[in-house]
Motif scaffolding. Structure first.
Motif, PDB file in Angstrom:
ATOM      1  N   VAL A  59       0.787  -1.316   0.006  1.00 51.74           N
ATOM      2  CA  VAL A  59      -0.024  -0.053   0.039  1.00 51.74           C
ATOM      3  C   VAL A  59       0.903   1.292  -0.056  1.00 51.74           C
ATOM      4  N   ILE A  60       0.326   2.438  -0.327  1.00 53.01           N
ATOM      5  CA  ILE A  60       1.190   3.731  -0.544  1.00 53.01           C
ATOM      6  C   ILE A  60       0.146   4.754   0.507  1.00 53.01           C
ATOM      7  N   VAL A  61       0.931   5.465   1.379  1.00 49.19           N
ATOM      8  CA  VAL A  61       0.599   6.615   2.259  1.00 49.19           C
ATOM      9  C   VAL A  61       0.132   7.724   1.509  1.00 49.19           C
ATOM     10  N   ILE A  62      -1.071   8.051   1.699  1.00 52.97           N
ATOM     11  CA  ILE A  62      -1.659   9.227   0.801  1.00 52.97           C
ATOM     12  C   ILE A  62      -1.409  10.500   1.655  1.00 52.97           C
ATOM     13  N   LYS A  63      -0.905  10.519   2.769  1.00 50.96           N
ATOM     14  CA  LYS A  63      -0.904  11.958   3.399  1.00 50.96           C
ATOM     15  C   LYS A  63       0.288  11.629   4.472  1.00 50.96           C
ATOM     16  N   ASP A  64       0.975  12.836   4.692  1.00 48.00           N
ATOM     17  CA  ASP A  64       1.834  12.606   5.730  1.00 48.00           C
ATOM     18  C   ASP A  64       1.242  12.436   7.031  1.00 48.00           C
ATOM     19  N   LEU A  65       1.883  11.366   7.829  1.00 45.56           N
ATOM     20  CA  LEU A  65       1.376  10.977   9.063  1.00 45.56           C
ATOM     21  C   LEU A  65       2.472  11.109  10.220  1.00 45.56           C
ATOM     22  N   LYS A  66       2.006  11.551  11.224  1.00 49.36           N
ATOM     23  CA  LYS A  66       2.875  11.744  12.489  1.00 49.36           C
ATOM     24  C   LYS A  66       2.766  10.131  13.149  1.00 49.36           C
ATOM     25  N   VAL A  67       4.006   9.674  13.671  1.00 51.09           N
ATOM     26  CA  VAL A  67       4.068   8.573  14.036  1.00 51.09           C
ATOM     27  C   VAL A  67       4.419   8.446  15.652  1.00 51.09           C
ATOM     28  N   LYS A  68       3.622   7.901  16.383  1.00 51.22           N
ATOM     29  CA  LYS A  68       3.907   8.051  17.703  1.00 51.22           C
ATOM     30  C   LYS A  68       5.171   7.220  18.117  1.00 51.22           C
ATOM     31  N   GLY A  69       6.041   7.794  19.016  1.00 47.06           N
ATOM     32  CA  GLY A  69       7.306   7.122  19.070  1.00 47.06           C
ATOM     33  C   GLY A  69       8.397   7.168  18.255  1.00 47.06           C
ATOM     34  N   ALA A  70       8.210   7.829  17.078  1.00 50.35           N
ATOM     35  CA  ALA A  70       9.061   8.107  16.004  1.00 50.35           C
ATOM     36  C   ALA A  70       9.542   9.408  15.835  1.00 50.35           C
ATOM     37  N   SER A  71      10.624   9.593  15.562  1.00 49.12           N
ATOM     38  CA  SER A  71      11.150  11.061  15.419  1.00 49.12           C
ATOM     39  C   SER A  71      10.889  11.754  14.060  1.00 49.12           C
ATOM     40  N   VAL A  72      10.676  10.809  12.997  1.00 55.56           N
ATOM     41  CA  VAL A  72      10.405  11.148  11.647  1.00 55.56           C
ATOM     42  C   VAL A  72       8.972  10.817  11.313  1.00 55.56           C
ATOM     43  N   PRO A  73       8.396  11.501  10.525  1.00 57.93           N
ATOM     44  CA  PRO A  73       7.085  11.564   9.832  1.00 57.93           C
ATOM     45  C   PRO A  73       6.931  10.431   9.011  1.00 57.93           C
ATOM     46  N   LEU A  74       6.023   9.656   8.533  1.00 56.10           N
ATOM     47  CA  LEU A  74       5.705   8.826   7.695  1.00 56.10           C
ATOM     48  C   LEU A  74       5.324   9.817   6.355  1.00 56.10           C
ATOM     49  N   LYS A  75       6.039   9.822   5.209  1.00 54.41           N
ATOM     50  CA  LYS A  75       5.724  10.936   4.301  1.00 54.41           C
ATOM     51  C   LYS A  75       4.682  10.364   3.346  1.00 54.41           C
ATOM     52  N   GLN A  76       4.000  11.224   2.733  1.00 53.56           N
ATOM     53  CA  GLN A  76       3.189  10.875   1.528  1.00 53.56           C
ATOM     54  C   GLN A  76       3.912   9.997   0.525  1.00 53.56           C
ATOM     55  N   GLY A  77       3.448   9.123  -0.164  1.00 58.73           N
ATOM     56  CA  GLY A  77       3.991   8.417  -1.106  1.00 58.73           C
ATOM     57  C   GLY A  77       5.006   6.863  -0.648  1.00 58.73           C
ATOM     58  N   THR A  78       5.152   7.122   0.835  1.00 55.77           N
ATOM     59  CA  THR A  78       5.860   5.872   1.239  1.00 55.77           C
ATOM     60  C   THR A  78       5.110   4.552   1.040  1.00 55.77           C
ATOM     61  N   VAL A  79       5.929   3.714   0.407  1.00 53.91           N
ATOM     62  CA  VAL A  79       5.281   2.201   0.485  1.00 53.91           C
ATOM     63  C   VAL A  79       5.436   1.441   1.499  1.00 53.91           C
ATOM     64  N   ILE A  80       4.195   0.779   1.819  1.00 55.10           N
ATOM     65  CA  ILE A  80       4.337  -0.227   2.862  1.00 55.10           C
ATOM     66  C   ILE A  80       4.147  -1.458   2.254  1.00 55.10           C
ATOM     67  N   ARG A  81       5.180  -2.314   2.386  1.00 53.42           N
ATOM     68  CA  ARG A  81       5.100  -3.753   1.840  1.00 53.42           C
ATOM     69  C   ARG A  81       4.754  -4.920   2.419  1.00 53.42           C
ATOM     70  N   ASN A  82       4.163  -5.884   2.031  1.00 51.69           N
ATOM     71  CA  ASN A  82       3.792  -7.095   2.903  1.00 51.69           C
ATOM     72  C   ASN A  82       2.681  -6.756   4.105  1.00 51.69           C
ATOM     73  N   ILE A  83       1.744  -6.175   3.831  1.00 51.94           N
ATOM     74  CA  ILE A  83       0.974  -5.717   5.106  1.00 51.94           C
ATOM     75  C   ILE A  83       0.376  -7.024   5.854  1.00 51.94           C
ATOM     76  N   ARG A  84      -0.056  -6.859   6.957  1.00 48.97           N
ATOM     77  CA  ARG A  84      -0.821  -7.934   7.704  1.00 48.97           C
ATOM     78  C   ARG A  84      -2.109  -7.241   8.042  1.00 48.97           C
ATOM     79  N   LEU A  85      -3.064  -7.958   7.845  1.00 49.82           N
ATOM     80  CA  LEU A  85      -4.469  -7.747   8.413  1.00 49.82           C
ATOM     81  C   LEU A  85      -4.617  -7.840   9.709  1.00 49.82           C
ATOM     82  N   VAL A  86      -5.477  -7.017  10.591  1.00 46.66           N
ATOM     83  CA  VAL A  86      -5.517  -7.354  12.055  1.00 46.66           C
ATOM     84  C   VAL A  86      -6.899  -8.074  12.173  1.00 46.66           C
ATOM     85  N   ASP A  87      -6.915  -9.140  12.876  1.00 47.07           N
ATOM     86  CA  ASP A  87      -8.144  -9.899  12.815  1.00 47.07           C
ATOM     87  C   ASP A  87      -9.170  -9.073  13.559  1.00 47.07           C
ATOM     88  N   GLY A  88     -10.607  -9.172  12.808  1.00 44.26           N
ATOM     89  CA  GLY A  88     -11.615  -8.541  13.525  1.00 44.26           C
ATOM     90  C   GLY A  88     -11.747  -7.077  13.305  1.00 44.26           C
TER      91      GLY A  88
END
Length: 113
Positions: A59-88
């Motif tokens: 999946v691709i992030v469509i908006k800059d996101l602040k991440v708790k516990g991280a010093s850098v944000p997750l930038k728009q356009g970042t690719v998240i590979r091999n995702i896992r679905l959360v049960d329920g």
């Protein structure tokens, strides 16, 4: 069934039964009551555009996101590979980017790659 389900199109909970149909006054969607039982059993995770997501997708992030516990944000356009679905949970997925590990992201900020 004693509890009336939320609308499968808009997600609002103002639906009401009318004969053998459920009706959503917010978006005007109508669907049969027996279909609602089938949908509750099979929860489908969808991205912001309505595409079905499955474990292992990218999946691709469509908006800059602040991440708790991280010093850098997750930038728009970042690719998240091999995702896992959360049960329920149809609103969140798990994954990691190159810089940030162990992310839990809302699907409303993601599109299928």
């Amino acid at each position: 069934m004693s509890e009336i389900p939320a609308c499968p199109v808009c997600g609002m909970e103002h639906t009401y039964p009318d004969g053998s149909m459920y009706i959503c006054p917010d978006c005007g969607h109508e669907w049969p009551q027996h279909a609602a039982v089938r949908e509750e059993r099979q929860q489908v995770v969808r991205d912001v555009h309505g595409n079905v997501l499955q474990s292992g997708d990218s999946v691709i992030v469509i908006k800059d996101l602040k991440v708790k516990g991280a010093s850098v944000p997750l930038k728009q356009g970042t690719v998240i590979r091999n995702i896992r679905l959360v049960d329920g949970d149809v609103e969140h997925i798990e994954g990691h980017s190159d810089k940030i590990k162990d992310l839990v992201l809302k699907v409303c900020f993601l599109k299928k790659a």
